[in-house]
Write a protein that holds these residues in place. Structure first.
Motif, PDB file in Angstrom:
ATOM      1  N   TRP A 120      60.414  57.877  23.439  1.00 40.89           N
ATOM      2  CA  TRP A 120      61.554  58.698  23.814  1.00 40.89           C
ATOM      3  C   TRP A 120      62.089  59.386  22.551  1.00 40.89           C
ATOM      4  CZ3 TRP A 120      63.203  58.931  28.903  1.00 40.89           C
ATOM      5  CH2 TRP A 120      62.833  57.880  29.753  1.00 40.89           C
ATOM      6  N   LEU A 121      62.399  60.662  22.641  1.00 46.30           N
ATOM      7  CA  LEU A 121      63.124  61.382  21.599  1.00 46.30           C
ATOM      8  C   LEU A 121      64.349  61.986  22.280  1.00 46.30           C
ATOM      9  CD1 LEU A 121      60.165  63.195  19.749  1.00 46.30           C
ATOM     10  CD2 LEU A 121      61.390  61.137  19.005  1.00 46.30           C
ATOM     11  N   ILE A 122      65.489  61.323  22.135  1.00 37.46           N
ATOM     12  CA  ILE A 122      66.690  61.695  22.893  1.00 37.46           C
ATOM     13  C   ILE A 122      67.837  62.006  21.937  1.00 37.46           C
ATOM     14  CG2 ILE A 122      68.340  60.973  24.654  1.00 37.46           C
ATOM     15  CD1 ILE A 122      66.294  58.903  25.574  1.00 37.46           C
ATOM     16  N   TYR A 123      68.459  63.132  22.132  1.00 37.38           N
ATOM     17  CA  TYR A 123      69.628  63.451  21.315  1.00 37.38           C
ATOM     18  C   TYR A 123      70.824  62.618  21.760  1.00 37.38           C
ATOM     19  CZ  TYR A 123      67.686  67.157  18.494  1.00 37.38           C
ATOM     20  OH  TYR A 123      66.954  67.849  17.556  1.00 37.38           O
ATOM     21  N   GLY A 124      71.581  62.166  20.777  1.00 42.62           N
ATOM     22  CA  GLY A 124      72.702  61.269  21.031  1.00 42.62           C
ATOM     23  C   GLY A 124      73.727  61.824  21.995  1.00 42.62           C
ATOM     24  N   ASP A 125      73.959  63.148  21.969  1.00 43.05           N
ATOM     25  CA  ASP A 125      74.979  63.717  22.858  1.00 43.05           C
ATOM     26  C   ASP A 125      74.496  63.809  24.302  1.00 43.05           C
ATOM     27  OD1 ASP A 125      73.192  65.790  22.495  1.00 43.05           O
ATOM     28  OD2 ASP A 125      74.654  67.212  21.685  1.00 43.05           O
ATOM     29  N   CYS A 126      73.244  63.427  24.561  1.00 42.17           N
ATOM     30  CA  CYS A 126      72.734  63.306  25.928  1.00 42.17           C
ATOM     31  C   CYS A 126      72.717  61.847  26.385  1.00 42.17           C
ATOM     32  CB  CYS A 126      71.314  63.859  26.023  1.00 42.17           C
ATOM     33  SG  CYS A 126      71.158  65.617  25.680  1.00 42.17           S
ATOM     34  N   TYR A 127      73.048  60.943  25.484  1.00 39.33           N
ATOM     35  CA  TYR A 127      72.820  59.505  25.706  1.00 39.33           C
ATOM     36  C   TYR A 127      74.088  58.678  25.520  1.00 39.33           C
ATOM     37  CZ  TYR A 127      69.793  55.271  25.282  1.00 39.33           C
ATOM     38  OH  TYR A 127      69.163  54.069  25.442  1.00 39.33           O
ATOM     39  N   ALA A 128      74.888  59.028  24.518  1.00 38.97           N
ATOM     40  CA  ALA A 128      76.075  58.240  24.172  1.00 38.97           C
ATOM     41  C   ALA A 128      77.342  59.067  24.337  1.00 38.97           C
ATOM     42  CB  ALA A 128      75.970  57.738  22.725  1.00 38.97           C
ATOM     43  N   ALA A 129      78.439  58.378  24.603  1.00 39.25           N
ATOM     44  CA  ALA A 129      79.739  59.038  24.743  1.00 39.25           C
ATOM     45  C   ALA A 129      80.298  59.391  23.368  1.00 39.25           C
ATOM     46  CB  ALA A 129      80.703  58.116  25.484  1.00 39.25           C
ATOM     47  N   ASP A 130      81.404  60.131  23.354  1.00 35.35           N
ATOM     48  CA  ASP A 130      82.077  60.458  22.096  1.00 35.35           C
ATOM     49  C   ASP A 130      82.478  59.172  21.379  1.00 35.35           C
ATOM     50  OD1 ASP A 130      81.808  63.134  22.636  1.00 35.35           O
ATOM     51  OD2 ASP A 130      83.839  63.365  23.436  1.00 35.35           O
ATOM     52  N   ARG A 131      82.527  59.217  20.075  1.00 40.60           N
ATOM     53  CA  ARG A 131      82.749  57.985  19.311  1.00 40.60           C
ATOM     54  C   ARG A 131      84.108  57.344  19.570  1.00 40.60           C
ATOM     55  NH1 ARG A 131      83.610  59.238  12.867  1.00 40.60           N
ATOM     56  NH2 ARG A 131      85.089  60.966  13.003  1.00 40.60           N
ATOM     57  N   GLU A 132      85.098  58.141  20.025  1.00 41.40           N
ATOM     58  CA  GLU A 132      86.409  57.570  20.304  1.00 41.40           C
ATOM     59  C   GLU A 132      86.339  56.486  21.381  1.00 41.40           C
ATOM     60  OE1 GLU A 132      85.771  60.795  20.082  1.00 41.40           O
ATOM     61  OE2 GLU A 132      86.896  61.372  18.284  1.00 41.40           O
ATOM     62  N   ILE A 133      85.406  56.616  22.304  1.00 42.50           N
ATOM     63  CA  ILE A 133      85.243  55.619  23.375  1.00 42.50           C
ATOM     64  C   ILE A 133      84.920  54.255  22.782  1.00 42.50           C
ATOM     65  CG2 ILE A 133      83.866  54.961  25.384  1.00 42.50           C
ATOM     66  CD1 ILE A 133      85.653  57.352  25.934  1.00 42.50           C
ATOM     67  N   TYR A 134      84.000  54.226  21.840  1.00 39.54           N
ATOM     68  CA  TYR A 134      83.560  52.966  21.235  1.00 39.54           C
ATOM     69  C   TYR A 134      84.563  52.468  20.192  1.00 39.54           C
ATOM     70  CZ  TYR A 134      79.376  54.934  23.345  1.00 39.54           C
ATOM     71  OH  TYR A 134      78.501  55.511  24.221  1.00 39.54           O
ATOM     72  N   GLN A 135      85.138  53.401  19.456  1.00 39.21           N
ATOM     73  CA  GLN A 135      86.108  53.010  18.433  1.00 39.21           C
ATOM     74  C   GLN A 135      87.343  52.377  19.050  1.00 39.21           C
ATOM     75  OE1 GLN A 135      86.653  56.677  16.229  1.00 39.21           O
ATOM     76  NE2 GLN A 135      85.320  55.951  14.587  1.00 39.21           N
ATOM     77  N   ARG A 136      87.722  52.840  20.237  1.00 41.47           N
ATOM     78  CA  ARG A 136      88.903  52.272  20.906  1.00 41.47           C
ATOM     79  C   ARG A 136      88.696  50.791  21.188  1.00 41.47           C
ATOM     80  NH1 ARG A 136      89.902  51.626  26.272  1.00 41.47           N
ATOM     81  NH2 ARG A 136      88.068  52.879  26.812  1.00 41.47           N
ATOM     82  N   ILE A 137      87.517  50.441  21.682  1.00 37.39           N
ATOM     83  CA  ILE A 137      87.208  49.031  21.951  1.00 37.39           C
ATOM     84  C   ILE A 137      87.163  48.242  20.653  1.00 37.39           C
ATOM     85  CG2 ILE A 137      85.487  47.445  22.884  1.00 37.39           C
ATOM     86  CD1 ILE A 137      86.915  49.077  25.006  1.00 37.39           C
ATOM     87  N   ARG A 138      86.479  48.794  19.656  1.00 39.74           N
ATOM     88  CA  ARG A 138      86.356  48.105  18.373  1.00 39.74           C
ATOM     89  C   ARG A 138      87.725  47.868  17.742  1.00 39.74           C
ATOM     90  NH1 ARG A 138      85.991  48.449  12.957  1.00 39.74           N
ATOM     91  NH2 ARG A 138      84.173  47.531  11.923  1.00 39.74           N
ATOM     92  N   ASN A 139      88.567  48.896  17.748  1.00 38.77           N
ATOM     93  CA  ASN A 139      89.881  48.785  17.123  1.00 38.77           C
ATOM     94  C   ASN A 139      90.780  47.808  17.862  1.00 38.77           C
ATOM     95  OD1 ASN A 139      89.070  50.680  15.249  1.00 38.77           O
ATOM     96  ND2 ASN A 139      90.056  52.404  16.280  1.00 38.77           N
TER      97      ASN A 139
END
Length: 283
Positions: A145-164
């Motif tokens: 698979w060669l997949i661009y991140g913006d087709c696969y993962a959400a904006d980083r704020e989604i993950y940072q909110r959980i982490r923070n």
């Protein structure tokens, strides 16, 4: 300039599924993971047929501004272009282990997990990132698979909110000493002697693309090698017309470029115009 379209053309012209055997004689590589990473570096730098290691390193230097390590993303940065993260799995349906790094829509220079060398390899703030995910079984590459991140993962704020939120919750525990860390947290002096500490680490993972994009195909036959690349249509059109012609002129019946609609990683109710490029080696 090195790019994903040239890499795809290289794969089609030089299909190699038996990775470890191919690289054992050339670089004394026995690890499947190392062989996959070498393969990705070679296809993006047009060094696949280069046997002289000095010349291969020269091609790497011309194509890449950064080559990383297993502990800090990304694995590769193409000069003045995209970042690449290489992941190996052994089953068509295995999840992707991302360890301490959450999924990336894009790579940002202010992220704490990247090294200073990566941060300073170019004058950059943001890069598109490609997830190169190889399904390797019995030392053979069955699917890439060669997949661009913006087709696969959400904006980083989604993950940072959980982490923070986790990080701030830990720091609210009374009567414990904390220290600054790139991980979720570190608690010092846990015991009366003050000699024990606790490291709190995140272990991120993401679903296999075969499940994420199950609406694009009924099944994937991996009896023979198959390549699937997914990127936004606007990304595809951002490449030069010469680069696009390189693959649009390929006449192999096993090669296709399709216009597809994929679900937005930020809002599945919205569809994104994308390109799906696929190739398979027929029996």
């Amino acid at each position: 300039m090195a790019n994903i379209l040239k890499a795809i053309k290289t794969i089609i012209e030089n299909p190699i599924s038996d990775l470890v055997n191919y690289y054992q004689g050339k670089n004394r590589i026995n690890s499947v993971g190392d062989a996959l990473e070498c393969f990705i570096k070679d296809i993006f730098s047009e060094a696949l047929d280069e046997n002289d290691l000095n010349l291969k390193n020269q091609k790497y230097s011309e194509a890449f501004s950064y080559i990383g390590n297993q502990n800090n993303p990304p694995d590769i940065i193409l000069k003045n272009s995209d970042a690449i993260e290489v992941k190996k799995i052994e089953s068509l349906k295995s999840s992707i282990a991302l360890n301490s790094s959450y999924p990336k829509c894009k790579l940002y220079s202010d992220e704490p997990m990247i090294t200073n060398s990566c941060r300073k390899c170019e004058d950059w703030q943001e890069k598109d990132i490609i997830y190169a995910i190889g399904v390797v079984k019995d030392k053979k590459l069955q699917l890439l698979w060669l997949i661009y991140g913006d087709c696969y993962a959400a904006d980083r704020e989604i993950y940072q909110r959980i982490r923070n939120k986790i990080n701030s919750g830990i720091t609210e525990i009374p009567d414990v000493e904390f220290s600054e860390t790139k991980e979720l947290g570190r608690v010092n002096k846990v015991d009366p002697l003050g000699i024990t500490y606790l490291r709190i680490r995140g272990m991120w993972g993401i679903k296999n693309p075969v499940f994420v994009y199950d609406y694009l195909f009924e099944n994937i036959d991996i009896n023979t090698f198959k390549l699937i690349a997914i990127m936004k249509k606007e990304k595809y059109l951002s490449f030069s017309s010469e680069a696009r012609k390189l693959i649009e002129m390929i006449s192999d019946q096993s090669f296709t470029i399709e216009n597809v609609n994929i679900k937005s990683p930020n809002n599945p109710a919205q569809l994104i115009s994308a390109k799906m490029i696929s190739y398979r080696i027929n029996n």
